[in-house]
Design a protein around this motif. Sequence first.
Motif, PDB file in Angstrom:
ATOM      1  N   ILE A 130      87.065 -13.638 151.613  1.00 59.82           N
ATOM      2  CA  ILE A 130      87.406 -15.060 151.596  1.00 59.82           C
ATOM      3  C   ILE A 130      87.700 -15.437 150.144  1.00 59.82           C
ATOM      4  O   ILE A 130      86.909 -15.138 149.254  1.00 59.82           O
ATOM      5  CB  ILE A 130      86.265 -15.921 152.155  1.00 59.82           C
ATOM      6  N   VAL A 131      88.825 -16.070 149.922  1.00 58.16           N
ATOM      7  CA  VAL A 131      89.244 -16.431 148.565  1.00 58.16           C
ATOM      8  C   VAL A 131      88.865 -17.876 148.251  1.00 58.16           C
ATOM      9  O   VAL A 131      89.299 -18.802 148.946  1.00 58.16           O
ATOM     10  CB  VAL A 131      90.763 -16.242 148.378  1.00 58.16           C
ATOM     11  N   MET A 132      88.054 -18.049 147.227  1.00 62.09           N
ATOM     12  CA  MET A 132      87.721 -19.396 146.766  1.00 62.09           C
ATOM     13  C   MET A 132      88.804 -19.846 145.795  1.00 62.09           C
ATOM     14  O   MET A 132      89.166 -19.108 144.875  1.00 62.09           O
ATOM     15  CB  MET A 132      86.354 -19.414 146.083  1.00 62.09           C
ATOM     16  N   SER A 133      89.335 -21.019 146.028  1.00 60.16           N
ATOM     17  CA  SER A 133      90.422 -21.612 145.247  1.00 60.16           C
ATOM     18  C   SER A 133      91.783 -21.235 145.776  1.00 60.16           C
ATOM     19  O   SER A 133      92.734 -21.092 145.009  1.00 60.16           O
ATOM     20  CB  SER A 133      90.342 -21.237 143.761  1.00 60.16           C
ATOM     21  N   GLY A 134      91.906 -21.077 147.060  1.00 58.10           N
ATOM     22  CA  GLY A 134      93.231 -20.850 147.618  1.00 58.10           C
ATOM     23  C   GLY A 134      94.161 -22.017 147.377  1.00 58.10           C
ATOM     24  O   GLY A 134      95.381 -21.871 147.362  1.00 58.10           O
ATOM     25  N   ASN A 135      93.588 -23.196 147.149  1.00 60.66           N
ATOM     26  CA  ASN A 135      94.400 -24.400 146.926  1.00 60.66           C
ATOM     27  C   ASN A 135      94.086 -25.027 145.568  1.00 60.66           C
ATOM     28  O   ASN A 135      94.975 -25.164 144.739  1.00 60.66           O
ATOM     29  CB  ASN A 135      94.160 -25.414 148.052  1.00 60.66           C
ATOM     30  N   THR A 136      92.841 -25.404 145.331  1.00 67.34           N
ATOM     31  CA  THR A 136      92.472 -26.029 144.050  1.00 67.34           C
ATOM     32  C   THR A 136      91.317 -25.263 143.410  1.00 67.34           C
ATOM     33  O   THR A 136      90.522 -24.635 144.097  1.00 67.34           O
ATOM     34  CB  THR A 136      92.068 -27.503 144.238  1.00 67.34           C
ATOM     35  N   ASP A 137      91.213 -25.348 142.091  1.00 69.74           N
ATOM     36  CA  ASP A 137      90.290 -24.513 141.333  1.00 69.74           C
ATOM     37  C   ASP A 137      88.831 -24.852 141.626  1.00 69.74           C
ATOM     38  O   ASP A 137      88.396 -25.989 141.430  1.00 69.74           O
ATOM     39  CB  ASP A 137      90.572 -24.676 139.833  1.00 69.74           C
ATOM     40  N   CYS A 138      88.073 -23.845 142.045  1.00 71.98           N
ATOM     41  CA  CYS A 138      86.659 -24.074 142.385  1.00 71.98           C
ATOM     42  C   CYS A 138      85.784 -24.236 141.147  1.00 71.98           C
ATOM     43  O   CYS A 138      84.612 -24.615 141.261  1.00 71.98           O
ATOM     44  CB  CYS A 138      86.143 -22.938 143.261  1.00 71.98           C
ATOM     45  N   TYR A 139      86.335 -23.954 139.953  1.00 69.65           N
ATOM     46  CA  TYR A 139      85.597 -24.160 138.709  1.00 69.65           C
ATOM     47  C   TYR A 139      86.217 -25.260 137.847  1.00 69.65           C
ATOM     48  O   TYR A 139      86.047 -25.271 136.628  1.00 69.65           O
ATOM     49  CB  TYR A 139      85.510 -22.852 137.921  1.00 69.65           C
ATOM     50  N   GLN A 140      86.901 -26.203 138.488  1.00 73.31           N
ATOM     51  CA  GLN A 140      87.403 -27.354 137.745  1.00 73.31           C
ATOM     52  C   GLN A 140      86.228 -28.179 137.224  1.00 73.31           C
ATOM     53  O   GLN A 140      85.072 -27.941 137.600  1.00 73.31           O
ATOM     54  CB  GLN A 140      88.306 -28.189 138.641  1.00 73.31           C
ATOM     55  N   PRO A 141      86.475 -29.163 136.335  1.00 77.91           N
ATOM     56  CA  PRO A 141      85.377 -29.901 135.701  1.00 77.91           C
ATOM     57  C   PRO A 141      84.316 -30.456 136.650  1.00 77.91           C
ATOM     58  O   PRO A 141      83.140 -30.532 136.283  1.00 77.91           O
ATOM     59  CB  PRO A 141      86.110 -31.036 134.974  1.00 77.91           C
ATOM     60  N   ALA A 142      84.682 -30.830 137.878  1.00 74.10           N
ATOM     61  CA  ALA A 142      83.703 -31.377 138.832  1.00 74.10           C
ATOM     62  C   ALA A 142      82.580 -30.388 139.110  1.00 74.10           C
ATOM     63  O   ALA A 142      81.437 -30.800 139.396  1.00 74.10           O
ATOM     64  CB  ALA A 142      84.412 -31.750 140.132  1.00 74.10           C
ATOM     65  N   GLU A 143      82.863 -29.091 139.035  1.00 70.53           N
ATOM     66  CA  GLU A 143      81.864 -28.079 139.366  1.00 70.53           C
ATOM     67  C   GLU A 143      80.685 -28.104 138.409  1.00 70.53           C
ATOM     68  O   GLU A 143      79.554 -27.775 138.778  1.00 70.53           O
ATOM     69  CB  GLU A 143      82.518 -26.694 139.378  1.00 70.53           C
ATOM     70  N   LYS A 144      80.922 -28.524 137.169  1.00 68.87           N
ATOM     71  CA  LYS A 144      79.830 -28.613 136.197  1.00 68.87           C
ATOM     72  C   LYS A 144      78.758 -29.585 136.689  1.00 68.87           C
ATOM     73  O   LYS A 144      77.557 -29.381 136.481  1.00 68.87           O
ATOM     74  CB  LYS A 144      80.367 -29.065 134.837  1.00 68.87           C
ATOM     75  N   GLN A 145      79.180 -30.627 137.366  1.00 68.47           N
ATOM     76  CA  GLN A 145      78.258 -31.642 137.873  1.00 68.47           C
ATOM     77  C   GLN A 145      77.681 -31.290 139.241  1.00 68.47           C
ATOM     78  O   GLN A 145      76.476 -31.429 139.471  1.00 68.47           O
ATOM     79  CB  GLN A 145      78.977 -32.996 137.963  1.00 68.47           C
ATOM     80  N   PHE A 146      78.524 -30.809 140.154  1.00 68.78           N
ATOM     81  CA  PHE A 146      78.093 -30.669 141.550  1.00 68.78           C
ATOM     82  C   PHE A 146      77.595 -29.268 141.914  1.00 68.78           C
ATOM     83  O   PHE A 146      76.837 -29.124 142.880  1.00 68.78           O
ATOM     84  CB  PHE A 146      79.245 -31.074 142.481  1.00 68.78           C
ATOM     85  N   GLU A 147      78.017 -28.228 141.216  1.00 70.49           N
ATOM     86  CA  GLU A 147      77.550 -26.856 141.419  1.00 70.49           C
ATOM     87  C   GLU A 147      77.729 -26.370 142.863  1.00 70.49           C
ATOM     88  O   GLU A 147      76.942 -25.561 143.366  1.00 70.49           O
ATOM     89  CB  GLU A 147      76.095 -26.710 140.985  1.00 70.49           C
ATOM     90  N   ILE A 148      78.766 -26.835 143.542  1.00 67.58           N
ATOM     91  CA  ILE A 148      79.014 -26.428 144.929  1.00 67.58           C
ATOM     92  C   ILE A 148      79.491 -24.977 144.990  1.00 67.58           C
ATOM     93  O   ILE A 148      79.087 -24.212 145.875  1.00 67.58           O
ATOM     94  CB  ILE A 148      80.048 -27.362 145.587  1.00 67.58           C
ATOM     95  N   THR A 149      80.329 -24.590 144.049  1.00 68.98           N
ATOM     96  CA  THR A 149      80.825 -23.214 144.016  1.00 68.98           C
ATOM     97  C   THR A 149      79.689 -22.227 143.832  1.00 68.98           C
ATOM     98  O   THR A 149      79.626 -21.190 144.512  1.00 68.98           O
ATOM     99  CB  THR A 149      81.862 -23.046 142.899  1.00 68.98           C
TER     100      THR A 149
END
Length: 357
Positions: A130-149
């Motif tokens: 399964i590819v994470m970020s097939g559409n949008t980057d899973c490590y974009q700035p929001a990830e620093k806050q939400f840690e979903i990835t």
Amino acid sequence: MDSKSTIKGRGAQLNVPNKFFELSHEMRDDFLEFCHKEGEESDKNKTLYLEVFPKTIVNKVESPDIGMAYSMNTYQGCEHGCIYCYARNSHEFWGYSAGLDFERRIMVKKDAPKLLEALLKKKSWQAHPIVMSGNTDCYQPAEKQFEITRQCLEVFLKYKHPVAIITKNALILRDLDVLKELSKDNLIGVNVSITSLSEETRRVLEPRTATIKRRLETVKTLSENGIPVNVMLAPIIPSINSHEILPLAKAASENGALGIAHTIVRLNGAIGEIFADWIHKTMPDRAEKVLHQIESCHGGTLNDSRYGTRMRGEGKIAEQINNLVKLARQKYFKDKVMPKLNTKLHEQFKDGQLKLF
């Protein structure tokens, strides 16, 4: 580039109308004049995070010329602001513009780890990368806050399921501990996007991404820790980064990458208007030249949806680009190969622990 006439820190410089809506929003000159006289900001240029609640998180990829069968996206929209991004068009399905809205209205999928775990536990699910970020980057700035990835990676580790990542953000190194555990069983592959070695080019093409230096350091660190890395030279844009193919490939190889992949830029849907507006504002001296060269790679149009040719293009310029990539592979990656991910362990870990009987 005229910094006074551009929106700071953004790729797109306007919001184009959503094709699904009859009405559109327009920033009129009289409103701008009013704001100026009143000392008010006409546009605060802030990013908003909006929580959404999808029913599923993994998508089956039907396209025959994309190298993945399943993808998942922890966020919709991307603050990186890459001007060429094909994912911009998908923002219209959420009721927003593919322009500035794509960079400033970020949908956050906090339930992603729970949805992923439910899928991996299904008896009917057969392990497939399964590819994470097939559409949008899973490590974009929001990830620093939400840690979903990170939470999703922990789910993949728990169920010994293969996962690949596409990113252009050095934030991935935060999760090196989980990635190293996944790599022990050959369950992880990382694709780092590097489109230029020029910081000036990077800043205008991809305004909120990690610097080129940080991305090369990311490739090196991941590789040194036993995590296989492929570098995405994507997209190649004629007369913007097309001259950098060999230097990019050399830098990728020297920092430990095991391979490279590329596409030639195509500007489907609303992206054509967004890109044309952007390049006339940021690179007016070569705007028409670049646009015409992109058209020459796609049968005379910016928009190309033809399977088999849309990624690699056609014509003399596309042929030159593709031949340079072949040469780069022969020169810098002759004895290197990305390993196939392990799909054999997951069945034993369907319930999150090793089955003994």
